[in-house]
Design a protein around this motif. Structure first.
Motif, mmCIF file in Angstrom:
data_model
loop_
_atom_site.group_PDB
_atom_site.id
_atom_site.type_symbol
_atom_site.label_atom_id
_atom_site.label_comp_id
_atom_site.label_asym_id
_atom_site.label_seq_id
_atom_site.Cartn_x
_atom_site.Cartn_y
_atom_site.Cartn_z
ATOM 1 N N PHE A 1 0.773 -1.238 -0.127
ATOM 2 C CA PHE A 1 -0.041 -0.153 -0.157
ATOM 3 C C PHE A 1 0.714 1.302 -0.138
ATOM 4 O O PHE A 1 0.425 2.126 -0.768
ATOM 5 N N GLY A 2 1.901 1.182 0.522
ATOM 6 C CA GLY A 2 2.925 2.378 0.645
ATOM 7 C C GLY A 2 3.358 2.559 -0.794
ATOM 8 O O GLY A 2 3.667 3.772 -1.179
ATOM 9 N N TRP A 3 3.765 1.437 -1.267
ATOM 10 C CA TRP A 3 4.278 1.579 -2.716
ATOM 11 C C TRP A 3 3.220 2.113 -3.690
ATOM 12 O O TRP A 3 3.503 2.950 -4.609
ATOM 13 N N LEU A 4 1.942 1.339 -3.551
ATOM 14 C CA LEU A 4 0.717 1.896 -4.280
ATOM 15 C C LEU A 4 0.628 3.393 -4.300
ATOM 16 O O LEU A 4 0.156 4.068 -5.304
ATOM 17 N N LEU B 1 -9.692 2.720 -1.734
ATOM 18 C CA LEU B 1 -9.504 1.365 -2.136
ATOM 19 C C LEU B 1 -9.820 0.406 -0.879
ATOM 20 O O LEU B 1 -10.460 -0.333 -0.607
ATOM 21 N N GLY B 2 -8.867 0.703 0.420
ATOM 22 C CA GLY B 2 -8.995 -0.012 1.397
ATOM 23 C C GLY B 2 -10.621 0.183 1.981
ATOM 24 O O GLY B 2 -11.057 -0.865 2.624
ATOM 25 N N ILE C 1 -9.220 -8.733 5.146
ATOM 26 C CA ILE C 1 -8.743 -7.697 6.383
ATOM 27 C C ILE C 1 -7.130 -7.619 6.442
ATOM 28 O O ILE C 1 -6.718 -6.545 6.481
ATOM 29 N N GLY C 2 -6.605 -8.820 6.158
ATOM 30 C CA GLY C 2 -5.130 -8.739 6.155
ATOM 31 C C GLY C 2 -4.523 -7.770 4.898
ATOM 32 O O GLY C 2 -3.635 -7.128 4.996
ATOM 33 N N LEU C 3 -5.236 -7.823 3.902
ATOM 34 C CA LEU C 3 -4.908 -7.108 2.601
ATOM 35 C C LEU C 3 -4.945 -5.559 2.694
ATOM 36 O O LEU C 3 -4.139 -4.718 2.257
ATOM 37 N N VAL C 4 -5.906 -5.353 3.539
ATOM 38 C CA VAL C 4 -6.078 -3.722 3.507
ATOM 39 C C VAL C 4 -5.942 -2.869 5.077
ATOM 40 O O VAL C 4 -5.814 -1.700 5.103
#
Length: 424
Positions: free
Chosen positions: A293-296, A308-309, A336-339
């Motif tokens: 997410f930081g890269w995104l 998105l999250g 949940i872990g993804l976002v």
């Protein structure tokens, strides 16, 4: 001024503190303390009484942090003692967590007192830790640095939790007498882990001391005096108060989902081991996801990544309504872990862009106060909907309102309208 503070080693040392303190959030808060409190320290009391004891203790810690967080942040800013405040808070938590190892059967008051002290130290440490991001990273690096911290937190907390779970399942393999002995040693392992892996921050992160450090007494007086005007200042800065309101709503939804997920799984008849596995899934998936997410955000846009999250969280609320099988619960844990880490880390880095120079501790005190006060509307909403409808599934679905409201308010925030000088 010189850029000697903004080094890779400093950013990594700062981010590694998340690896250190996340062990408390996973093993102690989410994992073992609530269960061990009921079955060991407060085992002589009815379940309703132990629930009340646990609830009162948690509420007391939250109540105290609501007042201490902005005060501590203000004092840290005036005295340029963020690292000192972090060290003091960490020391309190580490000592209290280690103390749980020696609490005997039935000593619920001692256990709760130590837990309250450890919780206060944990949340106060986050005030100083979050505010230090402006001392270790330049604005262009906020997203990646914040995401790295959350990513390492998920990995570190997950690794120690996995070890602690193994200790409780196979205590004899670790030379322990029984499961209760394993849990006590788990608490001690958290304290050692936290103390050890905090060292990189204190060794490598450098704090801006400005024009010098004010004496503690003067810093306290000036900090408290300035704090009285902080709310007024925020209310005059539309982008900041609007973001804080949006953050409070959507992070309330995030915290509600996290806190209600295990109880929701239990209500559907899923076993405790399945729920622990789901918790581990969140931790290990959260590690690469938070960094991603930081890269995104760096190649796309911070706000869009947060949107998105929030959309995924809204979908999770809908998914929970139709949930019947344990594999579906695992799928929810994966989502949940993804976002989760992405929403948390990017909210922190976006807020860092909004706050005035020299006010990081004070403004992050307010930020953390709101974060701690979150999960108030959500649980109330869930409870009311459940009582009126008689449906636990519908009550979980109602949380989507918080994501929609928070997301909509976030669309009204424009960081481009905030202009602060950057010391480089």
């Amino acid at each position: 001024m010189s850029d000697t503070r903004f080094t890779r080693r400093g950013r990594f040392g700062w981010a590694f503190y998340d690896w250190a303190n996340s062990a408390f959030a996973t093993t102690v808060v989410a994992g073992f303390f609530p269960v061990f409190f009921k079955t060991f320290w407060s085992a002589d009391y009815p379940a309703e009484t132990s629930t009340l004891q646990l609830g009162v203790g948690s509420a007391l810690a939250s109540f105290l942090v609501l007042f201490l967080a902005p005060v501590g942040g203000a004092i840290a800013d005036r005295g340029h003692r963020k690292k000192a405040g972090l060290a003091l808070s960490t020391g309190l938590s580490v000592a209290a967590t280690a103390g749980l190892f020696w609490v005997g059967h039935g000593q619920w008051l001692t256990a709760m007192t130590l837990f309250v002290l450890a919780s206060i130290g944990f949340f106060m440490a986050m005030v100083f830790y979050d505010s230090l991001i402006v001392d270790v990273a330049l604005p262009d690096d906020y997203d990646r640095t914040s995401a790295l911290g959350y990513g390492l937190g998920y990995l570190g907390g997950g690794l120690l939790l996995a070890l602690n779970v193994a200790m409780t399942i196979w205590p004899h393999a670790f030379g322990l007498a029984d499961r209760a002995d394993a849990v006590r040693w788990s608490f001690l392992s958290v304290a050692i882990w936290w103390a050890l892996f905090s060292l990189p921050l204190f060794l490598f992160a450098r704090e801006d001391t400005g024009r010098g450090r004010a004496p503690v007494g003067r810093a306290m007086r000036e900090g408290l005096s300035e704090l009285r005007g902080t709310i007024g200042e925020i209310m005059k800065q539309r982008e900041i108060w609007l973001f804080l309101l949006a953050y409070w709503l959507y992070i309330d939804g995030v915290n509600t989902i996290v806190r209600m997920a295990v109880d929701f799984g239990l209500s559907l008849g899923f076993g405790q081991e399945s729920l622990i596995m789901a918790l581990l899934l969140v931790q290990f998936i959260g590690f690469p996801a938070a960094i991603a997410f930081g890269w995104l955000a760096s190649i796309w846009d911070t706000k869009k990544a947060i949107y998105l999250g929030l959309c995924v969280y809204a979908a999770i609320s809908g998914w929970a309504y139709f949930l019947h099988d344990v594999w579906q619960f695992y799928a929810m844990a994966v989502a949940i872990g993804l976002v989760q880490g992405g929403v948390q880390s990017l909210s922190r880095s976006y807020y860092a862009r909004l706050i005035p120079d020299g006010k990081a501790g004070e403004y992050f005190g307010i930020y953390n106060m709101l974060g701690k006060f979150a999960a108030v509307i959500g649980p109330l909403l869930v409870g009311v909907v459940a009582a009126l409808s008689g449906s636990a599934r519908l009550s979980i679905l109602s949380v989507v309102v918080l994501f929609i409201a928070g997301g909509w308010l976030l669309t009204r925030v424009d960081a481009g309208k905030v202009r602060h000088s950057v010391n480089a």
